[in-house]
Structures are given as C-alpha cells and as structure tokens.
Design an enzyme around this catalytic site. Sequence first.
Site, short mmCIF file in Angstrom:
data_model
loop_
_atom_site.label_atom_id
_atom_site.label_comp_id
_atom_site.label_asym_id
_atom_site.label_seq_id
_atom_site.Cartn_x
_atom_site.Cartn_y
_atom_site.Cartn_z
N LYS A 23 0.82 -1.22 0.00
CA LYS A 23 0.00 0.00 0.00
C LYS A 23 0.85 1.27 0.00
O LYS A 23 0.46 2.28 -0.58
CB LYS A 23 -0.95 0.01 1.21
CG LYS A 23 -2.14 -0.94 1.03
CD LYS A 23 -3.21 -0.67 2.06
CE LYS A 23 -4.40 -1.58 1.86
NZ LYS A 23 -5.27 -1.64 3.04
N LYS A 66 -4.94 -9.62 -7.28
CA LYS A 66 -6.12 -9.74 -6.42
C LYS A 66 -7.23 -8.79 -6.88
O LYS A 66 -6.94 -7.66 -7.29
CB LYS A 66 -5.66 -9.37 -5.00
CG LYS A 66 -6.56 -9.79 -3.89
CD LYS A 66 -5.97 -9.41 -2.54
CE LYS A 66 -5.92 -7.91 -2.37
NZ LYS A 66 -5.55 -7.47 -1.02
N LYS A 76 -10.57 -3.10 -4.35
CA LYS A 76 -11.39 -1.88 -4.40
C LYS A 76 -10.68 -0.77 -5.15
O LYS A 76 -11.31 0.13 -5.69
CB LYS A 76 -11.62 -1.36 -2.97
CG LYS A 76 -12.50 -2.24 -2.11
CD LYS A 76 -12.46 -1.75 -0.65
CE LYS A 76 -13.28 -2.65 0.24
NZ LYS A 76 -13.09 -2.42 1.67
P1 TYM Z 1 -10.97 -4.85 3.66
O1 TYM Z 1 -12.08 -3.91 3.73
O2 TYM Z 1 -9.81 -4.54 2.79
O3 TYM Z 1 -11.50 -6.29 3.22
C1 TYM Z 1 -12.63 -6.86 3.85
C2 TYM Z 1 -12.56 -8.38 3.78
O4 TYM Z 1 -12.57 -8.81 2.41
C3 TYM Z 1 -11.50 -9.71 2.18
N1 TYM Z 1 -11.03 -9.55 0.79
C4 TYM Z 1 -10.95 -10.56 -0.08
N2 TYM Z 1 -11.25 -11.86 0.02
C5 TYM Z 1 -11.06 -12.63 -1.09
N3 TYM Z 1 -10.63 -12.13 -2.28
C6 TYM Z 1 -10.32 -10.83 -2.43
N4 TYM Z 1 -9.92 -10.35 -3.60
C7 TYM Z 1 -10.49 -9.97 -1.30
N5 TYM Z 1 -10.31 -8.63 -1.09
C8 TYM Z 1 -10.65 -8.40 0.19
C9 TYM Z 1 -10.43 -9.30 3.18
O5 TYM Z 1 -9.53 -10.37 3.42
C10 TYM Z 1 -11.27 -8.96 4.39
O6 TYM Z 1 -11.59 -10.13 5.14
N6 TYM Z 1 -7.85 -5.32 7.40
C11 TYM Z 1 -9.22 -5.74 7.10
C12 TYM Z 1 -10.25 -4.98 7.91
C13 TYM Z 1 -10.13 -5.18 9.39
C14 TYM Z 1 -10.31 -6.38 10.10
C15 TYM Z 1 -10.13 -6.07 11.47
C16 TYM Z 1 -10.58 -7.69 9.70
C17 TYM Z 1 -9.86 -4.22 10.31
N7 TYM Z 1 -9.87 -4.75 11.57
C18 TYM Z 1 -10.22 -7.06 12.46
C19 TYM Z 1 -10.67 -8.67 10.69
C20 TYM Z 1 -10.50 -8.34 12.05
C21 TYM Z 1 -9.43 -5.60 5.60
O7 TYM Z 1 -8.66 -6.04 4.83
O8 TYM Z 1 -10.53 -5.01 5.17
#
Ligand code: TYM
Length: 350
Positions: free
Chosen positions: A118, A211, A214
């Site tokens: 990032k 991947k 967003k």
């Molecule tokens: P975020 O918003 O980036 O993603 C949310 C969830 O979606 C999953 N994800 C995917 N899974 C499969 N294929 C993909 N291409 C893909 N893109 C995203 C992510 O693995 C995630 O589960 N850091 C976290 C947010 C967070 C969090 C936490 C999660 C903050 N605090 C505590 C668990 C526990 C995140 O990546 O969000």
Amino acid sequence: MAFVERVFSGVQPTGNLHLGNYLGAIVNFVKLQETHNCLYCVVDMHALTQPVSVWGGPAELARNTREVTAAFIASGIDAKKHIVFNQSQVSGHAELAWIFNCVARVGWLNRMTQFKEKAGKDRENASVGLYDYPVLMAADILLYRATHVPVGEDQKQHLELSRDIAQKFNNDFGDSIRSHGFNEGLFFPQPEPLITGPATRVMSLRDGTKKMSKSDSSDNSRINLTDDADIIAQKIRKAKTDPEPLPSEEKGLEARPEADNLVGIFAALSGRTKSDVLVEFGGGQFSNFKNSLVELCVAKLSPIAAEMKRLVADPGYVDSILIEGANRARDIAAETMKSTKDIVGFVRKH
Ligand code: TYM
C-alpha cells in the site's frame, strides 16, 4: 484456559465493495451466525490510514460506512442477534491500540507485506496510521477477546501479528494477569483466522495473477456488489480467459489463473466445490460456462444490490443499527478495558 468462542471481523468503508469482499469474508460472516456470537464492524478508523484521495473525504466516508452496513444486512447478517457497528463509536479500539503499540515491535511491523504494497515506493510519505494498521486491527479483535476471525487470505499475516501481540501481552504482564484472578496467566486469547471456502482470494477479472481490489483503476477488474445485471453480464463476458477448453479435473486449473478464478467464483456462489463445477463444465468452451456464471452471479447478487439500495436510501435506519450495535459493543469493550488497565497498572476509578 478455554475462552468463550466469539467471532469478530471488519470491513473498511473505502468504497467499491466487491465480489472478493463478499465471497472471501461476508458469506462466511453470515454462516458463522448460526454457531457463534458475532461482532461485525465497519472499520472507519482504518479507512483514514490511506490518503484522503483514496477514501474520498468526510461525506464519502459517511456514505461508505452506511453502504458497508447495508451490505452486511442485505447479505443476511442479523443485527438484532449479533452486533453490527462502526469502529469509531467505541473508543476502546483506539485506547487498546495504544497499549498494543507498546507491546508490538517495530521489527514485526516491518515485515508486513500489505504495508509495503500500500505504501508503494514512497514509503516516507505513508501515514503513520498505515504502518500501524495491523496493531489497530489486533485491538479491534482483542477488545472483545474474540477467538475466531473470518477473513480473506490477504489478512493472514495481520492475524498472525494479532496472535503475537496477544501472546506477548500475556507474557509481559503474566504475573499481573495472575494477580488479577486470571489463574493461568492468559488474558487475551490467540485469535484464529478462519480462511475458508473456494474463494479466499478472488482475483481480478482482467488479470488472474492480481487480487480483485477496491482500488484497481479498472472497474472491469471487479464485480461490485452494487453492479446491476447488465454490468455484471458485461464484465463476466469481457473477463480474461485462455484459449483452452475448461479442464475436467481441478489439477487442470494449475497455471491457468483466470480459469481457476472463474471456476472458484462459480463454486463459491453455488456452494459447490471446484471439482464438482468441473464435472459439469469440464471439456466445454468458456462462452457456455460464462453464460451460466452470469446467470448465477445475477441471481445471487441482484437481491443484495436491491436491498442495499433500499437501505442506503434510509440513512436514519442504518444509523440506528450502528448506534444500537455500538452500545452493545461498548459494554463488552468496557469489561476488557477495565481489566486491561488494572493489569497494566493504570490507576482508575473503581
Ligand atoms: P478490507 O475492507 O480490505 O476487506 C474486507 C474483507 O474482504 C477480504 N477480501 C478478499 N477476500 C477474497 N478475495 C479478495 N480479492 C479480497 N479482497 C478483500 C479481506 O480479506 C477482508 O476479510 N484489514 C481488514 C479490515 C479489518 C479487520 C479487522 C478484519 C480491520 N480490523 C479485524 C478482521 C479483524 C481488511 O482487509 O478489510
């Protein structure tokens, strides 16, 4: 010590919720409601770690926070039985993150691959918050002493860091933890990642080695949860494939990332295994398979998109869910923070 099983997970309100978020995370959130007490959080404080141009500024942040909440509810999360809230309404996340900042080591954070991705080349210019992102994530989970965390594969390393933080806290403060009545010297559990299903890493529709994300500049690389039937059809028909017919067995998907990805999406959406999908479509052309995938995707996603639209049109209702969820989350968080402060030696009103 056996900890009470509890599920926590979070999604960032940074716009463009996509099929990867849905299949990698939200589908599993819905399933876990049957077996566990769950907390699902819109992590608005995490959104701020990126440049404002990425999360879009205050009005966008509020809009996206409501949209993620709407996606949770529209996908089948029950906000009455479980807890749905946004992170910034529970101050314990920031408080516990500070304590964890003093437990986590710089060397641990230096190994985080997502920070490197990032931050890109201009690391000096990344926010301190982006560097600290995984520590806040550990605080999110451990503020509720959650034991299980459903996430996509990209979060595995962050979960390992949460486990290291929990363990180091328990070690550093072991005697104090015991003297406060936690006899085995364990205050925080080591949360287990739940990375399950055939779509733990959904890839871009334009490039099977990247991947689905967003932030990809091409909207054709992802299926957004708000896309309508025509757009879904267009994106799947345009999705990159290779010239070979589909294989009949899963091992034939090796070294064919685009085929593997589309079969995985089909499997996840239909609740089947990839092998099972290949029994039906193996040997056939992509065009037939893509037609069926369009149908399946539209059938699964259209009702969610419609319900999201309805909910987003009623922000007062969505806010009431978040307020009620935050009230309930705060009660659990307060218990953890009281004990944590006592364990650390912070003087407080009893
Ligand atoms: P975020 O918003 O980036 O993603 C949310 C969830 O979606 C999953 N994800 C995917 N899974 C499969 N294929 C993909 N291409 C893909 N893109 C995203 C992510 O693995 C995630 O589960 N850091 C976290 C947010 C967070 C969090 C936490 C999660 C903050 N605090 C505590 C668990 C526990 C995140 O990546 O969000």
